[in-house]
Design a protein around this motif. Structure first.
Motif, PDB file in Angstrom:
ATOM      1  N   GLY A 101       0.807  -1.214   0.000  1.00  0.00           N
ATOM      2  CA  GLY A 101       0.000   0.000   0.000  1.00  0.00           C
ATOM      3  C   GLY A 101       0.838   1.260   0.000  1.00  0.00           C
ATOM      4  N   GLU A 102       1.869   1.278   0.833  1.00  0.00           N
ATOM      5  CA  GLU A 102       2.730   2.456   0.899  1.00  0.00           C
ATOM      6  C   GLU A 102       3.439   2.702  -0.436  1.00  0.00           C
ATOM      7  OE1 GLU A 102       5.389   2.168   4.174  1.00  0.00           O
ATOM      8  OE2 GLU A 102       3.794   2.112   5.674  1.00  0.00           O
ATOM      9  N   ASN A 103       3.931   1.640  -1.043  1.00  0.00           N
ATOM     10  CA  ASN A 103       4.625   1.788  -2.329  1.00  0.00           C
ATOM     11  C   ASN A 103       3.671   2.223  -3.435  1.00  0.00           C
ATOM     12  OD1 ASN A 103       7.158   1.115  -1.342  1.00  0.00           O
ATOM     13  ND2 ASN A 103       6.914  -1.066  -1.750  1.00  0.00           N
ATOM     14  N   LYS A 104       2.440   1.709  -3.394  1.00  0.00           N
ATOM     15  CA  LYS A 104       1.449   2.061  -4.418  1.00  0.00           C
ATOM     16  C   LYS A 104       1.128   3.556  -4.349  1.00  0.00           C
ATOM     17  CE  LYS A 104      -1.527   0.333  -7.558  1.00  0.00           C
ATOM     18  NZ  LYS A 104      -2.039   1.554  -8.184  1.00  0.00           N
ATOM     19  N   ILE A 105       0.886   4.052  -3.140  1.00  0.00           N
ATOM     20  CA  ILE A 105       0.578   5.467  -2.981  1.00  0.00           C
ATOM     21  C   ILE A 105       1.782   6.324  -3.364  1.00  0.00           C
ATOM     22  CG2 ILE A 105      -0.003   7.271  -1.318  1.00  0.00           C
ATOM     23  CD1 ILE A 105      -1.646   5.221   0.213  1.00  0.00           C
ATOM     24  N   LYS A 106       2.954   5.895  -2.948  1.00  0.00           N
ATOM     25  CA  LYS A 106       4.180   6.649  -3.249  1.00  0.00           C
ATOM     26  C   LYS A 106       4.411   6.740  -4.752  1.00  0.00           C
ATOM     27  CE  LYS A 106       9.151   6.677  -2.250  1.00  0.00           C
ATOM     28  NZ  LYS A 106      10.265   5.975  -1.536  1.00  0.00           N
ATOM     29  N   ASN A 107       4.268   5.631  -5.454  1.00  0.00           N
ATOM     30  CA  ASN A 107       4.496   5.623  -6.904  1.00  0.00           C
ATOM     31  C   ASN A 107       3.416   6.415  -7.641  1.00  0.00           C
ATOM     32  OD1 ASN A 107       6.826   4.062  -6.643  1.00  0.00           O
ATOM     33  ND2 ASN A 107       5.702   2.128  -6.812  1.00  0.00           N
ATOM     34  N   SER A 108       2.177   6.298  -7.185  1.00  0.00           N
ATOM     35  CA  SER A 108       1.088   7.054  -7.816  1.00  0.00           C
ATOM     36  C   SER A 108       1.279   8.550  -7.610  1.00  0.00           C
ATOM     37  CB  SER A 108      -0.263   6.610  -7.239  1.00  0.00           C
ATOM     38  OG  SER A 108      -0.535   5.265  -7.561  1.00  0.00           O
ATOM     39  N   SER A 109       1.711   8.922  -6.421  1.00  0.00           N
ATOM     40  CA  SER A 109       1.951  10.335  -6.129  1.00  0.00           C
ATOM     41  C   SER A 109       3.055  10.895  -7.014  1.00  0.00           C
ATOM     42  CB  SER A 109       2.331  10.516  -4.653  1.00  0.00           C
ATOM     43  OG  SER A 109       1.297  10.079  -3.818  1.00  0.00           O
ATOM     44  N   LYS A 110       4.106  10.124  -7.181  1.00  0.00           N
ATOM     45  CA  LYS A 110       5.217  10.573  -8.027  1.00  0.00           C
ATOM     46  C   LYS A 110       4.752  10.754  -9.463  1.00  0.00           C
ATOM     47  CE  LYS A 110       9.993   9.379  -9.238  1.00  0.00           C
ATOM     48  NZ  LYS A 110      11.085   8.383  -9.063  1.00  0.00           N
ATOM     49  N   HIS A 111       3.894   9.843  -9.928  1.00  0.00           N
ATOM     50  CA  HIS A 111       3.377   9.946 -11.298  1.00  0.00           C
ATOM     51  C   HIS A 111       2.505  11.197 -11.454  1.00  0.00           C
ATOM     52  CE1 HIS A 111       1.707   8.730 -15.162  1.00  0.00           C
ATOM     53  NE2 HIS A 111       0.494   8.961 -14.669  1.00  0.00           N
ATOM     54  N   LEU A 112       1.665  11.477 -10.462  1.00  0.00           N
ATOM     55  CA  LEU A 112       0.735  12.607 -10.569  1.00  0.00           C
ATOM     56  C   LEU A 112       1.393  13.948 -10.299  1.00  0.00           C
ATOM     57  CD1 LEU A 112      -2.374  11.158  -8.682  1.00  0.00           C
ATOM     58  CD2 LEU A 112      -2.137  11.438 -11.143  1.00  0.00           C
ATOM     59  N   PHE A 113       2.230  14.003  -9.257  1.00  0.00           N
ATOM     60  CA  PHE A 113       2.719  15.290  -8.764  1.00  0.00           C
ATOM     61  C   PHE A 113       4.220  15.490  -8.934  1.00  0.00           C
ATOM     62  CE2 PHE A 113      -0.562  13.781  -5.560  1.00  0.00           C
ATOM     63  CZ  PHE A 113      -1.640  14.320  -6.255  1.00  0.00           C
ATOM     64  N   GLY A 114       4.902  14.501  -9.493  1.00  0.00           N
ATOM     65  CA  GLY A 114       6.342  14.590  -9.593  1.00  0.00           C
ATOM     66  C   GLY A 114       7.004  14.228  -8.271  1.00  0.00           C
ATOM     67  N   LYS A 115       8.295  14.163  -8.275  1.00  0.00           N
ATOM     68  CA  LYS A 115       9.043  13.832  -7.066  1.00  0.00           C
ATOM     69  C   LYS A 115       9.130  15.063  -6.175  1.00  0.00           C
ATOM     70  CE  LYS A 115      13.474  11.954  -5.498  1.00  0.00           C
ATOM     71  NZ  LYS A 115      14.826  11.493  -5.919  1.00  0.00           N
ATOM     72  N   PRO A 116       8.716  14.956  -4.895  1.00  0.00           N
ATOM     73  CA  PRO A 116       8.830  16.113  -3.995  1.00  0.00           C
ATOM     74  C   PRO A 116      10.273  16.593  -3.912  1.00  0.00           C
ATOM     75  CG  PRO A 116       7.507  14.388  -2.985  1.00  0.00           C
ATOM     76  CD  PRO A 116       8.121  13.788  -4.223  1.00  0.00           C
ATOM     77  N   GLN A 117      10.419  17.882  -3.760  1.00  0.00           N
ATOM     78  CA  GLN A 117      11.755  18.442  -3.695  1.00  0.00           C
ATOM     79  C   GLN A 117      12.433  18.091  -2.374  1.00  0.00           C
ATOM     80  OE1 GLN A 117      12.380  22.458  -4.851  1.00  0.00           O
ATOM     81  NE2 GLN A 117      10.830  22.417  -6.457  1.00  0.00           N
TER      82      GLN A 117
END
Length: 484
Positions: A101-117
């Protein structure tokens, strides 16, 4: 403490969840293959939250076992692991683990919002203003200060200005070496007041508690001094029922429907929360109790889609209410291109809250999508008193579905506009830091807002998993299974 009693309650929950997976097998078959495990976990979490397990949680806590308080992303797996501690091994093993679950949310977030600075755990979305076009150095500073998503709102300006904004962002990316996603919000239905008779010339009219006035699309059949307000959208008045609430100006004025007749409705003012009791033209109207027939995707939105599909990384679907709305948007974007932006569902109506599990499951038919908790209209629709409860419920359900969340509307608003935050806003910003993305609106102090958010997030996110929650039944969860 009777461990057999605990074991029996856990096994009953496990049985219910396994049955639901079978009952919804057809629905799961329509989910994107990459999201099926997540969709099944959402169903399991809905089962859990349809039950009152507060006593079970207290029992588990008393014997040193998991109280299921942080099991959103891996609900069935958490129950199975707890049963194992009691010596009971399940016949099948849940696929959605905490790590999954954590990896799924993390990867989806990166796809949608880019990598946080660097130094940011959440992405930051900044609402763009046309004034930014004359301040290229500001755009570069925003990127350096943490902005990873730029938000353009189709409700303002026009296509040429939106394109200029995007071009300015691309130049700033090149100059700074930092990347920025483009998010474009569709305007959605803008239901606003039009004064047809009394108050038309001045653009406002004074109201008193107990006063009655008309809601109508036309000024026909009314006297010169009658107060008649048009909602500037068709098919609304015919949907109204006696006793339903109608709110004006961000909820400042509350009215009730007293009667309906043909294409008009008589409203009575029951609350005025402003020191200046005026109803003005061009103010928003909300109908929290009414099932509206107005389309979430307007004709204007459709004219914007070619530009949105061409330029955006994500598209915000304003005032989405039903799974059919999402299907309509997909179909329209597919007419423009086979490849279209990821959809962000903006939850800002009472109806979207009631339908939220179904909206999530419909969204999962695409590989990637997100949810924005648009707290402005949402607070008006559900009542300010319920906002804390509902925004948390939306967050829990999104985590169960492994869907990234954007925390939006009035984050550090006073700081943004005046340069000084209120104490309550600081606390709210701490909660905002728990989301995968934080959205800030327009204001004169955007750089100060980003700096404060970074400091607040750095301190808040270290406490992210320390809360122990007791799970009373969620109305959203129970109603989902009742409807289905």
């Amino acid at each position: 403490m009777n461990l057999q009693e605990i074991q029996g309650e856990l096994q009953e929950l496990e049985l219910q969840m396994n049955k639901i997976s079978l009952s919804f097998s057809d629905l799961l078959g329509h989910i994107h293959p990459e999201n099926r495990i997540s969709a099944e976990n959402l169903l399991h979490y809905l089962v859990l939250r349809s039950n009152d397990i507060q006593n079970l949680q207290n029992k588990l806590h008393a014997v040193g076992l998991s109280s299921l308080a942080s099991c959103e992303s891996h609900t069935l797996h958490q129950i199975q692991v707890t049963l194992e501690r009691l010596g009971i091994k399940s016949e099948t093993v849940a696929k959605s683990t905490s790590e999954f679950g954590e990896n799924k949310i993390k990867n989806s977030s990166k796809h949608l919002f880019g990598k946080p600075q660097k130094k940011w755990l959440s992405a930051v979305m900044v609402t763009f203003d046309s004034s930014f076009l004359s301040q290229p150095e500001l755009i570069e500073e925003l990127l350096k200060s943490g902005m990873s998503v730029a938000r353009i709102n189709c409700a303002h300006d026009q296509e040429s200005v939106w394109l200029s904004m995007i071009q300015a962002i691309r130049r700033a990316e090149k100059n700074t070496g930092l990347s920025c996603k483009i998010h474009i919000d569709l305007a959605g239905p803008k239901i606003r007041t039009v004064l047809l008779k009394k108050g038309r010339k001045k653009g406002k009219v004074e109201l008193k508690i107990g006063q009655k006035f008309w809601l109508s699309e036309t000024e026909d059949d009314f006297e010169k001094d009658d107060l008649v307000v048009s909602p500037n959208e068709s098919n609304i008045i015919e949907s109204l029922r006696i006793g339903e609430r109608v709110l004006f100006d961000d909820g400042m004025i509350l009215c009730l429907v007293k009667s309906t007749d043909d294409n008009k409705a008589l409203l009575e003012v029951v609350r005025i929360s402003s020191k200046k009791p005026f109803l003005k033209a061009e103010k928003g109207i909300n109908f929290p109790d009414t099932k509206l027939n107005t389309p979430s995707l307007t004709a204007y939105d459709q004219t914007c889609l070619p530009f949105v599909v061409s330029e955006a990384d994500t598209v915000g679907f304003s005032f989405v209410r039903s799974p059919e709305d999402i299907q309509k948007l997909r179909a329209e974007m597919s007419q423009v291109s086979n490849s279209y932006p990821s959809v962000i569902l903006k939850i800002e109506t009472a109806e979207s809250v009631r339908n939220f599990p179904s909206l999530l499951l419909e969204g999962m038919k695409d590989l990637s999508f997100g949810v924005m908790i648009a707290r402005g209209d949402l607070a008006v629709e559900i009542g300010f008193e319920r906002l804390v409860e509902i925004q948390e419920e939306i967050s829990w359900l999104c985590e169960a579905a492994h869907v990234p969340v954007i925390w939006a509307t009035q984050v550090l608003e006073s700081l943004h506009k005046s340069g000084l935050a209120t104490r309550a806003e600081i606390t709210d910003a701490g909660r905002a830091a728990m989301a995968e993305c934080i959205m800030v609106n327009k204001g004169a102090h955007t750089l100060e807002v980003l700096k404060s958010l970074r400091e607040i997030a750095k301190r808040s996110q270290g406490h992210r998993r320390k809360n122990r929650l007791l799970f009373r039944p969620l109305g959203i969860a129970k109603s989902f299974f009742t409807v289905e």
